[in-house]
Scaffold this active site. Structure first.
Site, mmCIF file in Angstrom:
data_model
loop_
_atom_site.group_PDB
_atom_site.id
_atom_site.type_symbol
_atom_site.label_atom_id
_atom_site.label_comp_id
_atom_site.label_asym_id
_atom_site.label_seq_id
_atom_site.Cartn_x
_atom_site.Cartn_y
_atom_site.Cartn_z
ATOM 1 N N GLU A 73 0.811 -1.208 0.000
ATOM 2 C CA GLU A 73 0.000 0.000 0.000
ATOM 3 C C GLU A 73 0.852 1.270 0.000
ATOM 4 O O GLU A 73 0.525 2.243 -0.655
ATOM 5 C CB GLU A 73 -0.948 0.005 1.200
ATOM 6 C CG GLU A 73 -2.123 0.922 0.978
ATOM 7 C CD GLU A 73 -3.207 0.681 2.015
ATOM 8 O OE1 GLU A 73 -4.377 0.811 1.665
ATOM 9 O OE2 GLU A 73 -2.864 0.354 3.173
ATOM 10 N N ASP A 74 1.938 1.256 0.746
ATOM 11 C CA ASP A 74 2.663 2.499 0.990
ATOM 12 C C ASP A 74 3.994 2.635 0.259
ATOM 13 O O ASP A 74 4.695 3.623 0.457
ATOM 14 C CB ASP A 74 2.937 2.658 2.501
ATOM 15 C CG ASP A 74 1.641 2.753 3.299
ATOM 16 O OD1 ASP A 74 0.622 3.087 2.684
ATOM 17 O OD2 ASP A 74 1.664 2.486 4.508
#
Ligand code: MN
Length: 489
Positions: free
Chosen positions: A81-82
């Site tokens: 996600e990051d």
């Protein structure tokens, strides 16, 4: 790289080694390097390097003695996600199992508390995630716990949202899965942000009280140990335990905030070898200390729905103080702490530990089988999965799950025997309803009680659905018959 990060990783390795010496430590190191590289340069709101967060998550999981794939997935959980790395990169380096755990955590990240109207939907998603792979939930709990611990760095509105999610969604599910330790930690942290004044008041109260009671408690513990030795009953440990912060707070609210009326604020816990010893210890305690009426609870012969087993009794000590005593085996102690997580728990020999499954978990496992047989089906899946269960709420938002067709009386007995016995009416979603009304998922149920009412109505047996309600009604009624007979003589 700050030296401190390395140190934290060393601690993680050490923790894993203690319970799982034969783990693949090369893979663990690879995961650490991978997370370090992926999160390089990014910071948390607290100003720390981002990698501290996955490290803390993995550390929590290792302290829960989770298997290696779970710990590794904890290290990698925020990568897709990051960062610029993808789930495919994780799959290539760590295999399908770990990648699917990470994917599950990423998906769960979209669950947000948006007030009661979205509550059901959120719960459903959460439950589905559990049904698909329970291990995902464990990682999510560890993730959320560290987020709570660094919540001070976030703006107030975010603090409130995240802490509410914890109290409304995560903690009830941890409770349902029997993970009391996790539930207690999550609640205490969330409580601090949602009710800062009350939190500080309670913290101080506990400190004063424990200081005051510590000496006394040690005296009682020493006395008990001596008595048990004299009776030749082996025990593993006799210790004091303080009630979890948030449950204590909720209980205090029911008792006018008077700590002296909360008898289980500090309890004595006795750990013994086997179930027979549990009952012998109970017998000895009752021989030397008078039990309080109605407070002997046998959760060994009748475990709570989430599998919790233990004997509880509240007694008068020789000098008249009131104290709760909990008696259990080591295995029960472990299960009470870790609940469902005990299924992914390694013992010292590094072998997989088999634990008794609760019925609830059996059901989930069945669903899981059905679901994995047809992955497409999962996309379309609605609350139907739970068609034979309904989820209803207490006025303060606790989730009670019941079989379909359950009535307010079933609800009352699953909350507490006294609530059942004293039940005189019910409000469903703030509307007066009859006691035989069939409840629906999402109903908020408030039972109206009359403290003077002692016995249930025999007619209730015609419509109650749960065996817990049936048994409790029958046993209360038989008590009445006995009393009637006795009075006639
Ligand atoms: Mn995270």
């Amino acid at each position: 790289m700050p030296e401190d990060i390395n140190k934290k990783f060393k601690t993680l390795q050490k923790t894993v080694k203690q319970y799982h010496p034969k783990a693949d430590f090369d893979l663990l190191k690879l995961a650490f390097d991978f997370a370090l590289e992926a999160h390089k340069g990014s910071k948390r709101m607290s100003g720390e390097d981002y990698v501290y967060h996955p490290l803390a998550t993995a550390q929590t999981l290792a302290e829960m003695k989770m298997s290696l794939p779970i710990v590794i997935a904890g290290l990698l959980h925020d990568v897709p996600e990051d960062t610029n790395f993808t789930l495919d990169d994780i799959k290539k380096n760590f295999g399908n199992d770990i990648a699917s755990l990470v994917n599950g955590v990423t998906k769960l990240g979209t669950i947000k508390y948006r007030g009661i109207e979205r509550y059901i939907e959120n719960l459903r998603k959460m439950f589905l995630a559990i049904a698909k792979d329970l291990r995902v939930i464990l990682i999510k709990f560890a993730d959320r716990l560290h987020n709570l611990k660094t919540l001070y760095a976030l703006p107030r509105n975010k603090q409130i949202r995240i802490a509410s999610e914890v109290l409304e969604i995560y903690a009830p599910i941890a409770n349902r899965l029997g993970m009391y330790e996790m539930k207690g930690q999550l609640e205490a942290e969330a409580f601090k942000y949602l009710y800062p004044k009350e939190y500080n008041w309670l913290k101080q109260l506990i400190e004063e009280q424990s200081k005051r009671k510590e000496k006394y408690l040690n005296k009682v513990i020493a006395f008990l140990k001596k008595q048990l030795q004299e009776e030749n009953v082996d025990f593993i440990e006799v210790k004091g335990r303080i009630k979890q912060l948030y449950s204590l707070y909720k209980k205090l609210l029911r008792h006018d905030k008077d700590i002296n009326r909360v008898y289980d604020f500090i309890a004595i816990r006795i750990i013994v070898k086997d179930i027979a010893d549990c009952y012998s210890v109970l017998g000895i305690i009752h021989k030397i200390m008078k039990p309080l009426k109605g407070r002997i609870k046998d959760y060994i012969s009748q475990p709570k729905p989430n599998g919790y087993s233990s004997l509880h009794t509240t007694v008068f000590t020789p000098d008249g103080e009131i104290i709760e005593v909990q008696i259990r085996t080591e295995e029960m102690e472990e299960e009470a702490e870790y609940g469902i997580a005990a299924h992914w728990y390694y013992d010292e020999k590094g072998s997989f530990k088999k634990h008794r499954q609760t019925k609830w978990i059996d059901e989930l496992t069945e669903w899981q089988k059905e679901l994995s047989a047809n992955q497409k089906f999962l996309e379309k899946l609605k609350i139907d999965v739970f068609q034979d269960r309904i989820f209803v709420f207490t006025p303060n938002g606790d989730v009670i799950d019941l079989p379909a067709g359950a009535t307010p009386v079933d609800f009352a007995y699953s909350v507490h025997t006294d609530v059942g016995n004293q039940c005189v009416g019910v409000l469903i979603n703030n509307q007066i309803a009859t006691l035989d009304k069939k409840l629906k998922s999402g109903d908020v149920v408030q039972v109206l009680t009359d403290k003077n009412r002692k016995f249930p109505n025999a007619d209730w047996l015609k419509f109650v659905k749960t065996s817990i309600a049936k048994n409790k009604i029958k046993s209360s009624l038989s008590k009445r018959t006995l009393i009637d007979k006795f009075l006639k003589k």
